[in-house]
Each structure stands twice: as structure tokens, then as C-alpha cells.
Design a protein around this motif. Structure first.
Motif, short mmCIF file in Angstrom:
data_model
loop_
_atom_site.label_atom_id
_atom_site.label_comp_id
_atom_site.label_asym_id
_atom_site.label_seq_id
_atom_site.Cartn_x
_atom_site.Cartn_y
_atom_site.Cartn_z
N THR A 1 11.46 -5.70 -31.96
CA THR A 1 10.65 -6.48 -32.53
C THR A 1 9.83 -5.78 -33.45
N PRO A 2 9.70 -6.23 -34.62
CA PRO A 2 8.65 -5.47 -35.32
C PRO A 2 7.30 -5.71 -34.84
N PRO A 3 6.37 -4.74 -35.12
CA PRO A 3 4.77 -5.22 -34.57
C PRO A 3 4.03 -5.96 -35.30
N GLY A 4 4.78 -6.31 -36.59
CA GLY A 4 3.52 -7.27 -37.55
C GLY A 4 4.52 -7.63 -38.84
N GLN A 5 3.87 -8.19 -39.57
CA GLN A 5 4.61 -8.82 -40.79
C GLN A 5 4.49 -7.62 -41.75
N ARG A 6 3.22 -7.07 -41.90
CA ARG A 6 2.90 -5.85 -43.04
C ARG A 6 2.36 -4.74 -42.15
N ILE A 7 2.98 -3.53 -41.94
CA ILE A 7 2.75 -2.67 -41.15
C ILE A 7 2.22 -1.30 -41.89
N ALA A 8 0.92 -0.85 -41.41
CA ALA A 8 0.44 0.31 -42.22
C ALA A 8 1.07 1.53 -41.25
N LEU A 9 1.78 2.28 -41.80
CA LEU A 9 2.56 3.34 -41.10
C LEU A 9 1.90 4.72 -41.37
N ALA A 10 1.28 5.60 -40.65
CA ALA A 10 0.78 6.85 -41.06
C ALA A 10 2.17 7.68 -41.06
N ARG A 11 2.21 8.57 -42.01
CA ARG A 11 3.33 9.31 -42.54
C ARG A 11 3.07 10.64 -43.24
N ASP A 12 3.03 11.62 -42.48
CA ASP A 12 2.90 12.97 -43.27
C ASP A 12 3.46 14.02 -42.14
N ALA A 13 3.05 15.33 -42.38
CA ALA A 13 3.71 16.28 -41.62
C ALA A 13 2.91 16.18 -40.27
N ALA A 14 1.88 15.47 -39.83
CA ALA A 14 1.24 15.39 -38.57
C ALA A 14 1.81 14.23 -37.80
N PHE A 15 2.35 13.25 -38.79
CA PHE A 15 2.76 11.98 -38.13
C PHE A 15 4.34 11.41 -38.58
N SER A 16 5.40 12.27 -38.09
CA SER A 16 6.52 11.98 -38.60
C SER A 16 7.54 11.92 -37.69
N PHE A 17 7.40 11.63 -36.38
CA PHE A 17 8.38 11.31 -35.42
C PHE A 17 8.57 10.01 -35.12
N VAL A 18 9.41 9.28 -35.94
CA VAL A 18 9.78 7.83 -35.96
C VAL A 18 11.10 7.85 -36.00
N TYR A 19 11.68 6.91 -35.08
CA TYR A 19 13.20 6.88 -35.15
C TYR A 19 13.66 5.86 -36.33
N PRO A 20 14.52 6.59 -37.36
CA PRO A 20 15.09 5.80 -38.31
C PRO A 20 15.53 4.44 -37.97
N HIS A 21 16.09 4.24 -36.89
CA HIS A 21 16.62 2.74 -36.59
C HIS A 21 15.62 1.65 -36.36
N MET A 22 14.09 2.42 -35.86
CA MET A 22 13.09 1.35 -35.65
C MET A 22 12.84 0.83 -37.10
N LEU A 23 12.47 1.74 -38.03
CA LEU A 23 12.00 1.28 -39.22
C LEU A 23 12.81 0.45 -39.98
N GLU A 24 14.34 0.80 -39.80
CA GLU A 24 15.29 -0.29 -40.38
C GLU A 24 15.35 -1.57 -39.74
N ALA A 25 15.16 -1.61 -38.23
CA ALA A 25 15.04 -2.96 -37.70
C ALA A 25 13.80 -3.52 -38.16
N TRP A 26 12.82 -2.69 -38.26
CA TRP A 26 11.31 -3.68 -38.79
C TRP A 26 11.72 -4.29 -40.10
N ARG A 27 12.30 -3.57 -41.20
CA ARG A 27 12.56 -4.08 -42.28
C ARG A 27 13.63 -5.33 -42.32
N ALA A 28 14.62 -5.21 -41.47
CA ALA A 28 15.58 -5.97 -41.16
C ALA A 28 15.14 -7.40 -40.89
N ALA A 29 14.20 -7.44 -39.96
CA ALA A 29 13.20 -8.45 -39.63
C ALA A 29 12.54 -9.14 -40.47
N GLY A 30 12.47 -8.50 -41.66
CA GLY A 30 11.70 -8.81 -42.75
C GLY A 30 10.05 -8.46 -42.80
#
Length: 436
Positions: free
Chosen positions: A241-270
């Protein structure tokens, strides 16, 4: 119809990732479409797979995922010529207690998908014993089929001949033997390989690995050993389940450990994802309705994070009215302070009372099953979440409301409960799936 193979080994550190990347790139050079997967919870290797193949790679995990989820994820290989699943640890290594569909072992995925296993064997310090190890792995579990082996780090032609003869006598195919070659070694740090996006020369390194492996391994024989495979219809999606409709995601060398399938699932849910970089002193998109801070390496960038005034003030302003969640490193940054490996204490965002230290390192590693005591973004109280924890930080203080009752894979309660204060929540585990 694709050809499926699993790349595994007797143990970690033998060369699975290097061989997977080399085979993928070498076959790609031949004009084949190659799809990779990662068996198990490692969140670093899929980015290397993507660099080698030009196609996104995801994790498949028998402890955390049901069969429908795994079938859905691997179905992305339907249009590929070759599908490679890279294993984790040793072939049969998993946890003691069975999870959703297995113990998390690579062998679970090999048996479930019907893909033969190519073993990477490092015979350093041994000769004929390497054949005994390979034969033992071949015979250990009837549902897992061994295709053959690739020898890595052989010391000399005489050494190779001794090992090859023993493997031939055991009826095990040898696809090739790789001498030591420092130019294809992937750099490492305390949580695994240095991330692909941090290595400017990663493409050249993979190309060299492909050239080297093509010179010493019979690529045609490896390909012939693969199983013809077409994906089964998945009965369900990703159970995320996505945590929200529009998600602000920290993304750089310090914040990079996120499972690809999670991001795909969020996007697939709209859901929409708007990335920002705390290391560039950027705050979250204020039009988002939730902010998510993944794990990564905040301990390597603690001084920069502490000095990023716009990021810290922006995050605090966001959290006044909307939920903010952090996983592992992101959780630490939501806390009061982080002490680095040199003993220097750095002020973090202060949204939670958590205080952590790397000056007294202790490894925390394993699967986690969390029963939420209070809500977190995307999940209500009472939800059962499956994830994985891997870090070296020590908790100095964790004073806020516990987020969950957290168990390890044996059922033992652990102290890393996660926290909630106001709109801020955090966990040490990285979410993989929710029990349904």
C-alpha cells in the motif's frame, strides 16, 4: 520463451555478483535481452544488475513474499531471452523458521521457478575437496537442480586441472575457470558493495568483467544448461500500500536503500513520487502529502546532514501537518543526534528522540516481523509487516512511543521497536511486504 538460471555459491564473498554482471553484459553484447533478479533482501545488488542489463532488477524473497507476489515480480522477464536470479549467501542459507513461502534461501527460488543453479566455487586452499562441496550441494535437496560450476580465483593451471578432474569424476559440468583478476573486483564497505551509482566507472568495470568471463567461461554451454521458462499468471499483485498519493522521497548517496519493487508498487497504485536530496540541502516537496526517508549511509554524511539547514527546517515544517517516515538510516536522521565512527556527535532533525552511535558498532542483521501498535504511513495499527534489518548503529536513546512489537525470524522479540512522535514515525527494518 526465456531461459532461466540461478547464480549461487556455497557462501558469501565467492563472486556471485561479479559472475552475474559479467554473464548479463556478455550476453547483452551478443544481442540478447537479459533480465536479472536478486534472491533475498539485499537492496544494493539490483542497481548493479540494472547497470549491466539496462533493465530494472527487483528482489524476490521467499521469507517475506507469497507465491503470487514472486510470480508477479518475475513476470517482467517474460520478454527477455535470458533470466538470471542472483542468490544471497550460500545456496541453502536461510533462517531457521519458515516464512511466507520458505526460509529466504536461494534454493527456495530455484525450486519454485524450476531454474537450474550455476555454482560459483572458489577452490582457494583446496583442490578435490571443491568437488565434494559441489556434489554435496547438488544432492542436498532433490527439488534443486545443479547445472554446473564456474571456478573462481584458481591459483594455476595445475590447480585448475586437479579441481576439474575431481568435478568430472563427480559428474559435475565445469563451465569455466577464472584466474585471479583484480581489475574486476567490486569495492566494498561495511553494508556491502559500494553502490553502483557511486562508481563513475561501473560500466567499464562490468565490460572488463564480461570480457574476462567470456575468455574463460563457455557462455554457450551455460546458456544451454538454462531451463526454458515462461511466467505463470500471477493471482495477485505486490501487496504493498503506498503511504500517500504524492510522496516526497529522499534520494541521494545518504538515502538510497529502497527496494525497487516498493517504488513500482507505489506507482502502480497511482502514487506520484517527488525526489529530493538532503545532501544538496533540499527540503521535501511541500505539495506532497507524505515524506519518506529511506535507509542508506547517513553515518558517512552526518556532518553534511547536520549542516543542511534548509533540509532540516523544511522537514520540520512538513512534519507539523503531514506524516514523515524513516527507515533505518532515515530513522536515524529523524532522531535527535547521530554519533559517527570517530565519536563526533552530529545534531539531526529532532523529529524523534532517537539517538544512535557508530562509535560503538554492533551488527544488527536479519528478517523482521512487526505488528504495528500505532499507525504509520500506508498501514494501520494491527498491520503485520515483513522486512529486513541490517545496520551497525547502537541505540543510545529510543524514548518515544514504540511503533510496533518486532520479532526476528525465530519469533524472539527485539529491542528495535521503531518510534512514533506526532506525525513522525521510523523503523530500523526496511519494509518488504505486508501480510494479508
Amino acid at each position: 520463451m526465456a531461459a532461466g538460471l540461478v547464480i549461487s555459491a556455497p557462501a558469501s564473498g565467492v563472486g556471485k555478483t561479479t559472475l552475474t554482471l559479467a554473464l548479463a553484459r556478455a550476453w547483452r553484447h551478443r544481442g540478447l535481452n537479459v533480465q536479472c533478479f536478486k534472491s533475498g533482501p539485499d537492496y544494493i545488488d539490483p542497481a548493479f544488475h540494472a547497470a549491466a542489463t539496462g533493465r530494472a532488477s527487483v528482489n524476490v524473497d521467499s521469507w517475506a513474499m507469497d507465491r503470487g507476489t514472486i510470480a508477479h515480480l518475475v513476470s517482467r522477464g517474460a520478454d527477455a531471452d535470458v533470466v538470471l536470479a542472483e542468490g544471497s549467501m550460500g545456496l541453502f542459507d536461510g533462517v531457521a523458521a519458515r516464512g511466507v513461502t520458505g526460509t529466504g534461501a536461494t534454493a527456495d527460488i530455484a525450486e519454485m521457478l524450476g531454474w537450474p543453479v550455476v555454482l560459483v566455487i572458489d577452490p582457494s586452499g583446496q583442490a578435490q575437496t571443491a568437488a565434494a562441496i559441489a556434489a554435496g550441494l547438488r544432492d542436498y535437496r532433490p527439488g534443486v537442480r545443479l547445472a554446473g560450476v564456474v571456478l573462481n580465483r584458481v591459483a594455476s593451471p595445475r590447480h585448475e586441472d586437479l579441481v576439474r578432474r575431481a568435478l568430472n569424476d563427480a559428474g559435475i559440468a565445469v563451465f569455466g575457470a577464472l584466474p585471479r583478476h583484480a581489475e574486476i573486483s567490486l569495492p566494498k564497505r561495511h553494508l556491502g558493495l559500494v553502490q553502483a551509482e557511486e562508481q563513475a566507472e561501473i560500466g567499464k568495470l562490468i565490460d572488463e568483467a564480461a570480457r574476462f568471463v567470456a575468455e574463460h567461461v563457455d557462455l554457450d554451454a551455460v546458456l544451454r544448461s538454462a531451463a526454458s521458462w515462461s511466467p505463470q499468471a500471477a493471482s495477485n499483485g505486490l501487496n504493498v500500500t503506498p503511504p500517500g498519493q504524492r510522496i516526497a522521497l529522499a534520494r541521494d548517496a545518504a538515502f538510497s536503500f529502497v527496494y525497487p519493487h516498493m517504488l513500482e508498487a507505489w506507482r502502480a497504485a497511482g502514487a506520484e513520487i517527488a525526489t529530493f536530496s538532503p545532501l544538496a540541502d533540499e527540503g521535501p516537496d511541500m505539495s506532497a502529502d507524505v515524506c519518506w526517508l529511506p535507509g542508506g549511509y547517513p553515518e558517512l554524511h552526518a556532518g553534511t546532514i547536520a549542516a543542511s539547514a534548509r533540509f532540516r527546517s523544511g522537514l520540520r515544517a512538513f512534519a507539523e501537518t503531514r506524516p514523515v517516515h524513516g527507515e533505518c538510516g532515515g530513522y536515524m536522521v529523524l532522531g535527535t543526534a547521530l554519533t559517527d565512527a570517530d565519536g563526533v556527535r552530529h545534531e539531526m532533525t529532532g523529529l524523534l528522540g532517537l539517538e544512535t552511535s557508530f562509535a560503538r558498532r554492533r551488527m544488527h542483521l536479519g528478517y523482521r516481523l512487526a505488528a504495528l501498535a500505532v499507525p504509520m504511513p500506508g498501514h494501520q495499527a494491527g498491520a503485520r509487516l515483513r522486512g529486513h534489518e541490517f545496520h551497525y548503529s547502537t541505540i543510545l536513546a529510543q524514548p518515544d512511543t514504540p511503533l510496533a512489537v518486532v520479532h526476528d525470524a525465530t519469533g524472539a522479540v527485539i529491542a528495535e521497536t521503531g518510534s512514533r512522535r506526532g506525525h513522525a514515525t521510523g523503523t530500523f527494518f526496511h519494509l518488504i511486504a505486508e501480510d494479508r
